[in-house]
Design an enzyme around this catalytic site. Structure first.
Site, short mmCIF file in Angstrom:
data_model
loop_
_atom_site.label_atom_id
_atom_site.label_comp_id
_atom_site.label_asym_id
_atom_site.label_seq_id
_atom_site.Cartn_x
_atom_site.Cartn_y
_atom_site.Cartn_z
N CYS A 16 0.76 -1.13 0.23
CA CYS A 16 -0.10 -0.14 0.30
C CYS A 16 0.65 0.83 0.30
O CYS A 16 1.25 1.18 0.83
CB CYS A 16 -0.79 -0.37 1.17
SG CYS A 16 -2.18 1.34 1.38
N HIS A 25 -10.12 1.60 0.69
CA HIS A 25 -9.56 2.56 1.32
C HIS A 25 -10.77 3.68 1.61
O HIS A 25 -10.82 4.42 2.47
CB HIS A 25 -8.51 3.26 0.30
CG HIS A 25 -7.50 2.82 0.71
ND1 HIS A 25 -6.50 2.54 1.16
CD2 HIS A 25 -6.24 2.10 -0.55
CE1 HIS A 25 -5.18 2.16 1.53
NE2 HIS A 25 -5.21 2.09 0.65
N HIS A 44 -9.06 -3.33 -3.00
CA HIS A 44 -8.38 -2.94 -2.60
C HIS A 44 -8.34 -1.41 -2.35
O HIS A 44 -8.73 -0.50 -1.07
CB HIS A 44 -6.24 -2.72 -2.78
CG HIS A 44 -5.77 -1.94 -2.30
ND1 HIS A 44 -4.97 -2.73 -1.28
CD2 HIS A 44 -5.60 -1.08 -1.82
CE1 HIS A 44 -4.20 -2.27 -0.80
NE2 HIS A 44 -4.03 -0.85 -1.15
N GLU A 45 -9.14 -0.86 -3.75
CA GLU A 45 -8.92 0.71 -3.37
C GLU A 45 -10.90 0.93 -2.56
O GLU A 45 -10.62 2.25 -2.16
CB GLU A 45 -8.83 1.33 -4.54
CG GLU A 45 -8.08 1.79 -5.79
CD GLU A 45 -7.04 1.84 -4.87
OE1 GLU A 45 -5.55 1.10 -4.73
OE2 GLU A 45 -6.78 2.85 -3.99
O1 K2U Z 1 -1.80 1.99 -1.81
C1 K2U Z 1 -2.86 1.99 -2.78
O2 K2U Z 1 -4.06 2.28 -2.90
C2 K2U Z 1 -2.28 1.36 -4.42
C3 K2U Z 1 -1.89 0.34 -3.89
C4 K2U Z 1 -3.13 -0.56 -4.68
C5 K2U Z 1 -3.16 -2.05 -4.82
C6 K2U Z 1 -2.13 -2.93 -3.99
C7 K2U Z 1 -1.62 -4.04 -3.57
C8 K2U Z 1 -2.35 -5.17 -3.92
C9 K2U Z 1 -3.54 -4.45 -5.17
C10 K2U Z 1 -3.41 -2.86 -4.99
C11 K2U Z 1 -0.18 -0.57 -4.57
O3 K2U Z 1 -0.50 0.21 -5.92
S1 K2U Z 1 0.78 -1.03 -4.21
C12 K2U Z 1 1.95 -0.97 -5.09
C13 K2U Z 1 1.67 -2.28 -6.05
C14 K2U Z 1 2.47 -1.22 -7.61
C15 K2U Z 1 2.26 -2.29 -8.47
C16 K2U Z 1 1.10 -3.00 -8.78
C17 K2U Z 1 0.97 -3.88 -7.65
C18 K2U Z 1 0.88 -3.31 -6.63
NI NI Z 2 -3.45 1.08 -0.58
#
Ligand code: K2U
Ligand code: NI
Length: 183
Positions: free
Chosen positions: A110, A157, A153-154
């Site tokens: 995250c 949040h 995931h989003e």
């Molecule tokens: O913090 C966030 O919400 C963005 C996350 C989203 C995410 C994390 C894990 C699994 C699915 C979505 C970031 O994208 S974490 C970094 C990342 C970058 C590329 C690919 C996967 C995760």
């Molecule tokens: Ni996140």
């Protein structure tokens, strides 16, 4: 331009509160915010820009991660078949989901968490979501596999839920019942 200094980290109250729905049609301010969030994701995936501004790569971002307690999310990624998901959404809601669960083999991270937290994150394998897009159009998406994980995931949040809240505390690598592993 959004950079890492704008992203609040673990412990910030915005990350554990349910965010407010936004009015539709979207205000100019909320449209601009979605544009800026989407641009951050594109920048974070551009090697030159990411290095220049020290951005962590991201495939999704939610307004609460900017300390803005609104139900606004942005997504920018391709699935394993090359289908592109690049959008800003308001008021995303999971309206139905499979009984079957899914988890990423490599766990999750995250942008608001500056540490590695190991373990499988059990999520719905398939979801149907509704939302409003940046042009005020209603959206209905049926998602599975990696896209379903990212959207959950989003959306989490916007409900004040962090990925590690879902990891099995006794055994982080316990295989969730009735689940499939996503590579
Ligand atoms: O913090 C966030 O919400 C963005 C996350 C989203 C995410 C994390 C894990 C699994 C699915 C979505 C970031 O994208 S974490 C970094 C990342 C970058 C590329 C690919 C996967 C995760
Ligand atoms: Ni996140």
């Amino acid at each position: 331009m959004i950079t890492m200094k704008d992203i609040v980290r673990e412990g910030h109250p915005s990350l554990t509160k349910k965010a407010a729905k936004v009015d539709v049609p979207l205000s100019a301010e909320n449209k601009q915010l979605l544009e800026d969030m989407l641009q951050f994701l594109k920048n974070s995936q551009d090697d030159e820009i990411a290095e220049k501004y020290n951005l962590r790569a991201g495939v999704g971002l939610a307004a609460p991660q900017l300390g803005i307690e609104k139900q606004l999310i942005a997504l920018h990624f391709e699935d394993s078949k090359g289908k592109k998901y690049s959008m800003g959404l308001a008021n995303p809601k999971i309206i139905s989901h499979s009984v079957e669960q899914a988890y990423l083999q490599n766990g999750e991270g995250c942008l608001s968490v500056d540490r590695v937290i190991e373990g499988y994150v059990p999520r719905h394998a398939r979801i149907t979501i509704t939302a409003t897009d940046i042009n005020d159009n209603p959206v209905k998406l049926r998602l599975k596999d990696y896209p379903a994980i990212v959207f959950q995931h989003e959306i989490d949040h916007t409900n004040g839920i962090m990925f590690f809240d879902r990891i099995n505390e006794e055994n982080p690598f316990a295989i969730p019942d009735n689940s499939i592993e996503i590579n």
